[in-house]
Design an enzyme around this catalytic site. Structure first.
Site, PDB file in Angstrom:
ATOM      1  N   SER A 144      96.009   5.862  -1.561  1.00  0.00           N
ATOM      2  CA  SER A 144      97.354   6.363  -1.876  1.00  0.00           C
ATOM      3  C   SER A 144      98.290   5.200  -2.176  1.00  0.00           C
ATOM      4  O   SER A 144      97.991   4.050  -1.830  1.00  0.00           O
ATOM      5  CB  SER A 144      97.881   7.125  -0.651  1.00  0.00           C
ATOM      6  OG  SER A 144      99.285   7.258  -0.681  1.00  0.00           O
ATOM      7  N   TYR A 157     100.866   9.163   7.735  1.00  0.00           N
ATOM      8  CA  TYR A 157     100.086   9.181   6.492  1.00  0.00           C
ATOM      9  C   TYR A 157      99.868   7.758   5.987  1.00  0.00           C
ATOM     10  O   TYR A 157      98.753   7.383   5.602  1.00  0.00           O
ATOM     11  CB  TYR A 157     100.844  10.011   5.460  1.00  0.00           C
ATOM     12  CG  TYR A 157     100.163  10.229   4.148  1.00  0.00           C
ATOM     13  CD1 TYR A 157     100.491   9.457   3.036  1.00  0.00           C
ATOM     14  CD2 TYR A 157      99.225  11.228   3.994  1.00  0.00           C
ATOM     15  CE1 TYR A 157      99.885   9.666   1.809  1.00  0.00           C
ATOM     16  CE2 TYR A 157      98.613  11.451   2.763  1.00  0.00           C
ATOM     17  CZ  TYR A 157      98.947  10.678   1.679  1.00  0.00           C
ATOM     18  OH  TYR A 157      98.344  10.887   0.456  1.00  0.00           O
TER      19      TYR A 157
HETATM   20  P1  NAP Z   1      95.923  19.234  -1.357  1.00  0.00           P
HETATM   21  O1  NAP Z   1      96.290  19.935  -2.612  1.00  0.00           O
HETATM   22  O2  NAP Z   1      96.708  19.456  -0.112  1.00  0.00           O
HETATM   23  O3  NAP Z   1      94.347  19.500  -1.051  1.00  0.00           O
HETATM   24  C1  NAP Z   1      93.792  18.916   0.100  1.00  0.00           C
HETATM   25  C2  NAP Z   1      92.440  19.545   0.307  1.00  0.00           C
HETATM   26  O4  NAP Z   1      91.862  19.026   1.516  1.00  0.00           O
HETATM   27  C3  NAP Z   1      92.542  21.064   0.472  1.00  0.00           C
HETATM   28  O5  NAP Z   1      91.449  21.695  -0.143  1.00  0.00           O
HETATM   29  C4  NAP Z   1      92.467  21.208   1.974  1.00  0.00           C
HETATM   30  O6  NAP Z   1      91.992  22.438   2.382  1.00  0.00           O
HETATM   31  C5  NAP Z   1      91.450  20.130   2.309  1.00  0.00           C
HETATM   32  N1  NAP Z   1      91.462  19.801   3.736  1.00  0.00           N
HETATM   33  C6  NAP Z   1      92.529  19.561   4.523  1.00  0.00           C
HETATM   34  N2  NAP Z   1      92.136  19.317   5.775  1.00  0.00           N
HETATM   35  C7  NAP Z   1      90.779  19.409   5.783  1.00  0.00           C
HETATM   36  C8  NAP Z   1      89.773  19.252   6.784  1.00  0.00           C
HETATM   37  N3  NAP Z   1      90.097  18.968   8.067  1.00  0.00           N
HETATM   38  N4  NAP Z   1      88.482  19.406   6.435  1.00  0.00           N
HETATM   39  C9  NAP Z   1      88.143  19.729   5.152  1.00  0.00           C
HETATM   40  N5  NAP Z   1      89.046  19.899   4.147  1.00  0.00           N
HETATM   41  C10 NAP Z   1      90.346  19.726   4.481  1.00  0.00           C
HETATM   42  O7  NAP Z   1      95.960  17.663  -1.603  1.00  0.00           O
HETATM   43  P2  NAP Z   1      95.797  16.826  -2.941  1.00  0.00           P
HETATM   44  O8  NAP Z   1      97.129  16.493  -3.485  1.00  0.00           O
HETATM   45  O9  NAP Z   1      94.750  17.440  -3.814  1.00  0.00           O
HETATM   46  O10 NAP Z   1      95.223  15.470  -2.290  1.00  0.00           O
HETATM   47  C11 NAP Z   1      93.841  15.254  -2.144  1.00  0.00           C
HETATM   48  C12 NAP Z   1      93.703  13.859  -1.572  1.00  0.00           C
HETATM   49  O11 NAP Z   1      94.425  12.939  -2.407  1.00  0.00           O
HETATM   50  C13 NAP Z   1      94.305  13.705  -0.179  1.00  0.00           C
HETATM   51  O12 NAP Z   1      93.522  12.786   0.557  1.00  0.00           O
HETATM   52  C14 NAP Z   1      95.677  13.087  -0.453  1.00  0.00           C
HETATM   53  O13 NAP Z   1      96.155  12.343   0.655  1.00  0.00           O
HETATM   54  C15 NAP Z   1      95.363  12.212  -1.612  1.00  0.00           C
HETATM   55  N6  NAP Z   1      96.489  11.827  -2.469  1.00  0.00           N
HETATM   56  C16 NAP Z   1      97.279  12.777  -3.028  1.00  0.00           C
HETATM   57  C17 NAP Z   1      98.302  12.362  -3.887  1.00  0.00           C
HETATM   58  C18 NAP Z   1      99.232  13.330  -4.554  1.00  0.00           C
HETATM   59  O14 NAP Z   1     100.278  12.869  -5.066  1.00  0.00           O
HETATM   60  N7  NAP Z   1      98.928  14.609  -4.584  1.00  0.00           N
HETATM   61  C19 NAP Z   1      98.481  11.011  -4.152  1.00  0.00           C
HETATM   62  C20 NAP Z   1      97.654  10.084  -3.514  1.00  0.00           C
HETATM   63  C21 NAP Z   1      96.653  10.513  -2.682  1.00  0.00           C
HETATM   64  P3  NAP Z   1      93.067  23.431   3.086  1.00  0.00           P
HETATM   65  O15 NAP Z   1      93.765  24.122   1.970  1.00  0.00           O
HETATM   66  O16 NAP Z   1      92.227  24.333   3.931  1.00  0.00           O
HETATM   67  O17 NAP Z   1      94.017  22.592   3.918  1.00  0.00           O
HETATM   68  C1  GCO Z   2     104.929  11.416  -0.259  1.00  0.00           C
HETATM   69  C2  GCO Z   2     103.785  11.859  -1.135  1.00  0.00           C
HETATM   70  C3  GCO Z   2     102.797  10.718  -1.311  1.00  0.00           C
HETATM   71  C4  GCO Z   2     101.656  11.176  -2.181  1.00  0.00           C
HETATM   72  C5  GCO Z   2     100.687  10.097  -2.423  1.00  0.00           C
HETATM   73  C6  GCO Z   2     101.288   8.930  -3.146  1.00  0.00           C
HETATM   74  O1  GCO Z   2     105.422  12.253   0.522  1.00  0.00           O
HETATM   75  O2  GCO Z   2     105.314  10.248  -0.374  1.00  0.00           O
HETATM   76  O3  GCO Z   2     103.144  12.994  -0.593  1.00  0.00           O
HETATM   77  O4  GCO Z   2     102.328  10.304  -0.067  1.00  0.00           O
HETATM   78  O5  GCO Z   2     100.980  12.222  -1.579  1.00  0.00           O
HETATM   79  O6  GCO Z   2     100.013   9.701  -1.273  1.00  0.00           O
HETATM   80  O7  GCO Z   2     100.228   8.084  -3.557  1.00  0.00           O
END
Ligand code: NAP
Ligand code: GCO
Length: 259
Positions: A144, A157
């Site tokens: 992230s 986080y």
């Molecule tokens: P999301 O839409 O919230 O999806 C997260 C997924 O993880 C959901 O399918 C969720 O299922 C599942 N999950 C949560 N807790 C779990 C557990 N204990 N065991 C198995 N599955 C679980 O998140 P996203 O935005 O796609 O993010 C995916 C990854 O990318 C995360 O690691 C997040 O930190 C990272 N990330 C996101 C962003 C962003 O801007 N979106 C940026 C950087 C990194 P449920 O629906 O059941 O909770």
């Molecule tokens: C926040 C956002 C970020 C993104 C992502 C950025 O609240 O700042 O959720 O944490 O999820 O991780 O890379």
């Protein structure tokens, strides 16, 4: 041979019923991988299976909570029996709790650490033995911006994602001799359910992120597909311990001057 193809490979993407994990799994399927994913309940797994089917992808879905070592070990054994040895692991499952640190309970802090850092450890530990035996494997941890930067309300986080960067480097260091590469993929700000609260109409964070991103836009899960294929493929066999940021340039940019 096309170094970017994944034909004959089994890829496990955790938490991939939707969002970033779903996009990455879809990208892998498009270049020949067999897709396996987990989620925390059957309803979400079924939702994911239906979505993959609608996209023409035959996926394998399993119910498992990444924080539950017994469940994960059992599911990995079941996957190896029913689908095959896991060649590629993407530790994608994750949550965020946006709470000012002085108001966050230790239980809430631990919940984030458990899913976002302990979970990747548990799942990586479960797939390593077979990767070591076959002397090949790819482990990709979804890091992230908070692996590098902090901001208000995301202490747990950021601690988890900072730790995940170092877990990535340590797996790379300890298992590189088995031809296992472990790298991080660091998305910038991506439009998924996780960031939906920040993108609500009029939310100040919306314009803030646009000003902090040279690309002047939120990323989409599709922006991660190519980089994820690169890290899972033979094209990255000498890339190890690296975090590939896919952020539109956020980490390089001081931010646009307000008009
Ligand atoms: P999301 O839409 O919230 O999806 C997260 C997924 O993880 C959901 O399918 C969720 O299922 C599942 N999950 C949560 N807790 C779990 C557990 N204990 N065991 C198995 N599955 C679980 O998140 P996203 O935005 O796609 O993010 C995916 C990854 O990318 C995360 O690691 C997040 O930190 C990272 N990330 C996101 C962003 C962003 O801007 N979106 C940026 C950087 C990194 P449920 O629906 O059941 O909770
Ligand atoms: C926040 C956002 C970020 C993104 C992502 C950025 O609240 O700042 O959720 O944490 O999820 O991780 O890379």
């Amino acid at each position: 041979m096309n170094p970017f193809e994944l034909k004959g490979k089994v890829a496990l993407v955790t938490g991939a019923s939707y969002g970033i994990g779903y996009a990455i799994a879809t990208a892998y399927a498009k270049v020949g991988a067999t897709i396996v994913f987990n989620d925390i309940n059957q309803e979400l797994v079924d939702k994911g299976l239906a979505a993959y089917k609608a996209d023409g992808i035959v996926a394998h879905g399993y119910v498992a909570d990444v924080t539950n070592e017994e469940q994960i070990n059992a599911v990995v054994a079941q996957i190896e029996k029913e689908v095959g040895v896991i060649d590629i692991l993407v530790n994608n499952a994750g949550i965020i709790k946006r709470i000012p640190m002085h108001e966050m309970t230790a239980k809430e802090f631990r919940q984030v650490i458990d899913i976002d850092l302990n979970g990747p450890f548990i799942v990586a530990k479960a797939v390593l033995p077979s990767m070591m035996k076959q002397r090949s494997g790819k482990i990709i941890n979804i890091c992230s911006m908070m692996s590098e930067l902090g901001r208000e309300t995301v202490a747990a986080y950021a601690a988890a994602k900072g730790g995940l960067k170092m877990l990535t480097r340590n797996i790379a260091s300890e298992y590189g001799e088995y031809n296992i590469q472990c790298n991080g993929l660091g998305p910038g700000y991506i439009a998924t359910p996780q960031t939906a609260p920040l993108r609500e109409e009029g939310h100040p964070f919306n314009s803030f992120i646009i000003a902090k991103t040279p690309a002047a836009r939120w990323g989409t899960p599709d922006d991660l597909m190519g980089p994820a294929v690169f890290l899972a493929s033979a094209a990255s066999d000498f890339v190890n311990g690296h975090v590939l940021y896919v952020d539109g340039g956020i980490l390089a940019y001081i931010g646009k001057q307000p008009k």
